[in-house]
Write a protein that holds these residues in place. Structure first.
Motif, PDB file in Angstrom:
ATOM      1  N   LYS A  38       0.678  -1.047   0.096  1.00  0.00           N
ATOM      2  CA  LYS A  38       0.324   0.396   0.248  1.00  0.00           C
ATOM      3  C   LYS A  38       1.040   1.134  -0.162  1.00  0.00           C
ATOM      4  CE  LYS A  38      -4.201  -2.018   1.988  1.00  0.00           C
ATOM      5  NZ  LYS A  38      -5.207  -1.534   2.870  1.00  0.00           N
ATOM      6  N   SER A  39       2.191   0.856   0.662  1.00  0.00           N
ATOM      7  CA  SER A  39       3.001   2.457   0.956  1.00  0.00           C
ATOM      8  C   SER A  39       3.880   2.402  -0.792  1.00  0.00           C
ATOM      9  CB  SER A  39       4.107   1.643   1.286  1.00  0.00           C
ATOM     10  OG  SER A  39       4.623   1.561   1.376  1.00  0.00           O
ATOM     11  N   GLU A  40       3.427   1.723  -1.608  1.00  0.00           N
ATOM     12  CA  GLU A  40       3.763   1.649  -3.162  1.00  0.00           C
ATOM     13  C   GLU A  40       2.905   2.451  -4.126  1.00  0.00           C
ATOM     14  OE1 GLU A  40       7.075   1.788  -4.234  1.00  0.00           O
ATOM     15  OE2 GLU A  40       7.935   1.185  -2.369  1.00  0.00           O
ATOM     16  N   ALA A  41       1.903   1.983  -3.686  1.00  0.00           N
ATOM     17  CA  ALA A  41       0.293   2.249  -4.406  1.00  0.00           C
ATOM     18  C   ALA A  41       0.315   3.419  -4.134  1.00  0.00           C
ATOM     19  CB  ALA A  41      -0.924   1.246  -4.070  1.00  0.00           C
ATOM     20  N   LEU A  42       0.714   4.015  -2.800  1.00  0.00           N
ATOM     21  CA  LEU A  42       0.343   5.320  -2.402  1.00  0.00           C
ATOM     22  C   LEU A  42       1.266   7.206  -2.864  1.00  0.00           C
ATOM     23  CD1 LEU A  42      -1.095   4.929   1.832  1.00  0.00           C
ATOM     24  CD2 LEU A  42      -2.239   6.123  -0.469  1.00  0.00           C
ATOM     25  N   GLY A  43       2.397   5.856  -3.152  1.00  0.00           N
ATOM     26  CA  GLY A  43       3.476   6.790  -3.465  1.00  0.00           C
ATOM     27  C   GLY A  43       3.182   6.989  -5.076  1.00  0.00           C
ATOM     28  N   LEU A  44       2.634   5.845  -5.233  1.00  0.00           N
ATOM     29  CA  LEU A  44       2.554   6.642  -7.409  1.00  0.00           C
ATOM     30  C   LEU A  44       1.425   7.457  -7.271  1.00  0.00           C
ATOM     31  CD1 LEU A  44       2.169   5.520 -10.257  1.00  0.00           C
ATOM     32  CD2 LEU A  44       0.336   4.017  -9.238  1.00  0.00           C
ATOM     33  N   ASP A 245      13.429   8.257  -8.732  1.00  0.00           N
ATOM     34  CA  ASP A 245      12.217   8.014  -7.527  1.00  0.00           C
ATOM     35  C   ASP A 245      11.831   6.507  -8.599  1.00  0.00           C
ATOM     36  OD1 ASP A 245      12.075  10.584  -6.618  1.00  0.00           O
ATOM     37  OD2 ASP A 245      10.006  11.075  -7.432  1.00  0.00           O
ATOM     38  N   VAL A 246      11.998   6.155  -9.728  1.00  0.00           N
ATOM     39  CA  VAL A 246      12.192   4.706  -9.268  1.00  0.00           C
ATOM     40  C   VAL A 246      13.643   4.406  -9.115  1.00  0.00           C
ATOM     41  CG1 VAL A 246      12.683   3.172 -11.765  1.00  0.00           C
ATOM     42  CG2 VAL A 246      11.366   4.994 -11.639  1.00  0.00           C
ATOM     43  N   GLY A 247      14.354   4.654  -8.530  1.00  0.00           N
ATOM     44  CA  GLY A 247      15.620   4.383  -8.498  1.00  0.00           C
ATOM     45  C   GLY A 247      16.492   3.815  -7.451  1.00  0.00           C
ATOM     46  N   VAL A 248      15.337   4.588  -5.989  1.00  0.00           N
ATOM     47  CA  VAL A 248      15.155   4.896  -4.432  1.00  0.00           C
ATOM     48  C   VAL A 248      13.808   3.498  -4.623  1.00  0.00           C
ATOM     49  CG1 VAL A 248      13.916   5.787  -2.634  1.00  0.00           C
ATOM     50  CG2 VAL A 248      15.178   6.958  -4.113  1.00  0.00           C
ATOM     51  N   LYS A 249      13.155   3.444  -5.487  1.00  0.00           N
ATOM     52  CA  LYS A 249      11.765   1.617  -5.418  1.00  0.00           C
ATOM     53  C   LYS A 249      12.484   1.063  -5.514  1.00  0.00           C
ATOM     54  CE  LYS A 249       8.392   2.322  -7.979  1.00  0.00           C
ATOM     55  NZ  LYS A 249       6.723   3.028  -8.993  1.00  0.00           N
ATOM     56  N   LEU A 250      13.427   1.119  -7.250  1.00  0.00           N
ATOM     57  CA  LEU A 250      13.945   0.128  -7.098  1.00  0.00           C
ATOM     58  C   LEU A 250      15.446  -1.220  -6.639  1.00  0.00           C
ATOM     59  CD1 LEU A 250      12.778  -0.535 -10.969  1.00  0.00           C
ATOM     60  CD2 LEU A 250      11.710  -1.712  -9.396  1.00  0.00           C
ATOM     61  N   LYS A 251      16.260   0.143  -6.258  1.00  0.00           N
ATOM     62  CA  LYS A 251      17.235  -0.234  -5.678  1.00  0.00           C
ATOM     63  C   LYS A 251      17.478  -1.431  -4.947  1.00  0.00           C
ATOM     64  CE  LYS A 251      21.403   1.930  -4.266  1.00  0.00           C
ATOM     65  NZ  LYS A 251      22.375   3.299  -3.917  1.00  0.00           N
ATOM     66  N   PRO A 252      16.535  -1.823  -3.929  1.00  0.00           N
ATOM     67  CA  PRO A 252      16.420  -2.562  -2.657  1.00  0.00           C
ATOM     68  C   PRO A 252      16.644  -4.024  -3.945  1.00  0.00           C
ATOM     69  CG  PRO A 252      15.010  -1.004  -2.166  1.00  0.00           C
ATOM     70  CD  PRO A 252      15.030  -0.808  -3.278  1.00  0.00           C
ATOM     71  N   ILE A 253      15.844  -4.096  -5.189  1.00  0.00           N
ATOM     72  CA  ILE A 253      15.759  -5.468  -5.753  1.00  0.00           C
ATOM     73  C   ILE A 253      17.252  -5.375  -7.313  1.00  0.00           C
ATOM     74  CG2 ILE A 253      13.509  -6.490  -5.326  1.00  0.00           C
ATOM     75  CD1 ILE A 253      12.055  -5.234  -7.758  1.00  0.00           C
ATOM     76  N   VAL A 254      17.782  -4.241  -6.733  1.00  0.00           N
ATOM     77  CA  VAL A 254      18.389  -4.031  -8.798  1.00  0.00           C
ATOM     78  C   VAL A 254      19.926  -4.782  -7.784  1.00  0.00           C
ATOM     79  CG1 VAL A 254      20.491  -2.575  -8.729  1.00  0.00           C
ATOM     80  CG2 VAL A 254      18.151  -2.133  -9.130  1.00  0.00           C
ATOM     81  N   PHE A 255      20.086  -6.177  -8.766  1.00  0.00           N
ATOM     82  CA  PHE A 255      21.072  -7.324  -8.494  1.00  0.00           C
ATOM     83  C   PHE A 255      21.814  -6.655  -9.377  1.00  0.00           C
ATOM     84  CE2 PHE A 255      17.771  -8.691  -6.162  1.00  0.00           C
ATOM     85  CZ  PHE A 255      18.818  -8.668  -4.686  1.00  0.00           C
ATOM     86  N   GLN A 256      23.614  -6.641  -9.153  1.00  0.00           N
ATOM     87  CA  GLN A 256      24.507  -6.095 -10.169  1.00  0.00           C
ATOM     88  C   GLN A 256      24.751  -7.252 -11.728  1.00  0.00           C
ATOM     89  OE1 GLN A 256      27.695  -3.887  -7.767  1.00  0.00           O
ATOM     90  NE2 GLN A 256      28.106  -5.306  -8.691  1.00  0.00           N
ATOM     91  N   PRO A 284       2.302 -12.793  -0.110  1.00  0.00           N
ATOM     92  CA  PRO A 284       1.739 -12.952   1.376  1.00  0.00           C
ATOM     93  C   PRO A 284       1.786 -12.673   2.094  1.00  0.00           C
ATOM     94  CG  PRO A 284       3.559 -14.768   0.260  1.00  0.00           C
ATOM     95  CD  PRO A 284       3.362 -13.165  -0.867  1.00  0.00           C
ATOM     96  N   LEU A 285       1.431 -10.896   1.722  1.00  0.00           N
ATOM     97  CA  LEU A 285       2.175  -9.726   3.047  1.00  0.00           C
ATOM     98  C   LEU A 285       0.365  -9.264   2.814  1.00  0.00           C
ATOM     99  CD1 LEU A 285       5.660  -8.751   2.284  1.00  0.00           C
ATOM    100  CD2 LEU A 285       5.126 -10.137   3.572  1.00  0.00           C
ATOM    101  N   LYS A 286      -0.024  -9.157   1.995  1.00  0.00           N
ATOM    102  CA  LYS A 286      -1.278  -8.874   1.915  1.00  0.00           C
ATOM    103  C   LYS A 286      -1.875  -6.861   2.156  1.00  0.00           C
ATOM    104  CE  LYS A 286      -2.963 -12.612   1.767  1.00  0.00           C
ATOM    105  NZ  LYS A 286      -3.775 -13.112   0.306  1.00  0.00           N
ATOM    106  N   GLY A 287      -0.441  -6.420   1.318  1.00  0.00           N
ATOM    107  CA  GLY A 287      -0.215  -5.036   1.443  1.00  0.00           C
ATOM    108  C   GLY A 287       0.705  -4.191   2.553  1.00  0.00           C
ATOM    109  N   SER A 288       0.399  -5.222   2.932  1.00  0.00           N
ATOM    110  CA  SER A 288       1.422  -4.707   4.107  1.00  0.00           C
ATOM    111  C   SER A 288       2.697  -4.810   5.045  1.00  0.00           C
ATOM    112  CB  SER A 288      -0.017  -4.706   5.770  1.00  0.00           C
ATOM    113  OG  SER A 288       0.989  -3.400   6.543  1.00  0.00           O
ATOM    114  N   LEU A 289       3.185  -4.390   5.134  1.00  0.00           N
ATOM    115  CA  LEU A 289       4.716  -4.671   5.522  1.00  0.00           C
ATOM    116  C   LEU A 289       4.721  -4.781   7.593  1.00  0.00           C
ATOM    117  CD1 LEU A 289       7.015  -2.450   3.959  1.00  0.00           C
ATOM    118  CD2 LEU A 289       6.936  -4.881   3.780  1.00  0.00           C
ATOM    119  N   LEU A 290       3.640  -4.493   7.915  1.00  0.00           N
ATOM    120  CA  LEU A 290       3.141  -4.603   9.584  1.00  0.00           C
ATOM    121  C   LEU A 290       1.852  -5.589   9.985  1.00  0.00           C
ATOM    122  CD1 LEU A 290       2.740  -0.977  10.791  1.00  0.00           C
ATOM    123  CD2 LEU A 290       4.425  -2.235  11.126  1.00  0.00           C
TER     124      LEU A 290
END
Length: 384
Positions: A38-44, A245-256, A284-290
């Motif tokens: 949901k945090s990503e969807a709100l960011g959009l 902004d894309v860099g911030v969002k995708l950097k965690p799943i960027v693998f060299q 499986p997270l159903k939209g939430s990190l909590l």
């Protein structure tokens, strides 16, 4: 307004949260819908968090019936798209709509009419949709491939939406395809010969990106991308705020080893971006990190193991696109990344795309390595 349905503008942070929440109810019984974070969807949809708004504006709408939200839609205008050649899809007077969800056809029709009215008031004479919200995000309506979940950054939809859109007077203007590839199998002999020739060519260097130089590497890829894609239908150049902004969002799943740049005589001339399918981890997270989703996701990101990787973007500079070198670079990039995806991430499947249905060069590459179309998306148009 239709029957007891009222359409209103999204104005507040609470409205935006309600806008994001709606699909969670509408798709709760769909096993192939992947709940976004949901945090990503709100960011959009939040201008301060999406660099696309540096050259675009949007209005969101909610449909309510008897006190319950029953539909949503966005209407938006990309000022860069307005400057593009009309023959490439956009151009002066072209607005878009997207992020459309509705319980019933009458609700959808009312939402669409309101979005079209906003576009007319803004001086637009033609509407394209669904595009959610940039052409670089989730363009098109899924019309084939409902039977399996989308990969990261691809859309899902209800099958009935197609009929509703076409009944509203919209006609298909462009078809987008994704291809499914079994990456555990070797490529056909002719492809392997091309790759082997490329590996022996001293002029060619295929290198991993250097994540410690993320901004510089992103600038190289952006330069190739904006050149390679500039003649494509729907092209709008990516801007620095968007890349940031894309860099911030995708950097965690960027693998060299999954993002590589091809150099010819020392000059970067091609690239290929591959992402582990984050949807496998977030479903499986159903939209939430909590309360514990963040920990599960963090553990996955440290050493992801996935069934699927997605290739959202690749390109070769325009000056090489009609040469044999272009296919050699493309096949060599694909093979190097295929090896890494299988050996290091446990992947067995890749999804390539989206690819424009009339992009014969990319379709030929996809089909030569024996991939098959697995999902089809359509962008529609109507004169206002």
């Amino acid at each position: 307004m239709t029957n007891n349905v009222t359409i209103r503008e999204v104005r507040t942070a609470r409205d935006r949260k309600t806008f994001v929440d709606l699909p969670f109810r509408l798709y709760r019984d769909d096993p192939n819908w992947v709940p976004p974070l949901k945090s990503e969807a709100l960011g959009l949809i939040t201008p301060a968090k999406n660099g696309w708004f540096s050259h675009a504006k949007a209005q969101l709408f909610l449909a309510e019936e008897n006190g319950q939200v029953v539909g949503r839609i966005s209407a938006h205008i990309d000022t860069l798209a307005l400057t593009m050649p009309p023959a490439q899809g956009f151009g002066p007077g072209v607005g878009q709509w997207g992020l459309m969800e509705a319980e019933r056809e009458d609700i959808f029709t009312a939402l669409l009419a309101r979005a079209e009215g906003w576009l007319r008031d803004e001086g637009m004479s033609r509407a394209l949709g669904p595009i959610s919200m940039s052409i670089w995000e989730e363009p098109g309506l899924l019309v084939e491939g409902y039977d399996h979940p989308p990969t990261v950054m691809m859309g899902h939809a209800k099958p009935e939406y197609r009929g509703w859109i076409e009944a509203a007077g919209y006609a298909p203007v462009k078809t987008l395809l994704t291809y499914d590839l079994d990456i555990t199998k070797p490529f056909p002999p002719i492809v392997n010969r091309i790759i082997q020739s490329g590996e022996k060519n001293a002029r060619i260097r295929i290198r991993e990106v250097d994540k410690s130089k993320f901004d510089a590497e992103a600038a190289i890829i952006l330069g190739i991308l904006n050149d390679a894609w500039s003649d494509n239908w729907g092209f709008v150049p990516l801007t620095e705020p968007e890349i940031a902004d894309v860099g911030v969002k995708l950097k965690p799943i960027v693998f060299q080893d999954l993002i590589r740049i091809a150099e010819l005589d020392g000059k970067p001339v091609a690239f290929m971006i591959t992402l582990p399918d984050l949807n496998e981890a977030i479903a499986p997270l159903k939209g939430s990190l909590l309360p514990f989703g963040w920990a599960k996701l963090l553990l996955w990101l440290r050493k992801p193991k996935v069934r699927t990787v997605r290739v959202p973007l690749m390109g070769v500079v325009k000056e090489l696109q009609s040469s044999r070198m272009a296919s050699q670079l493309a096949f060599t990039l694909i093979e190097y990344i295929r090896r890494s995806a299988v050996e290091r991430y446990g992947a067995s499947r890749a999804e390539i795309g989206w690819i424009l249905d009339d992009n014969q060069g990319m379709r030929s590459i996809a089909e030569t390595i024996q991939s098959q179309v697995n999902k089809t998306y359509i962008i529609y148009e109507r004169h206002l």
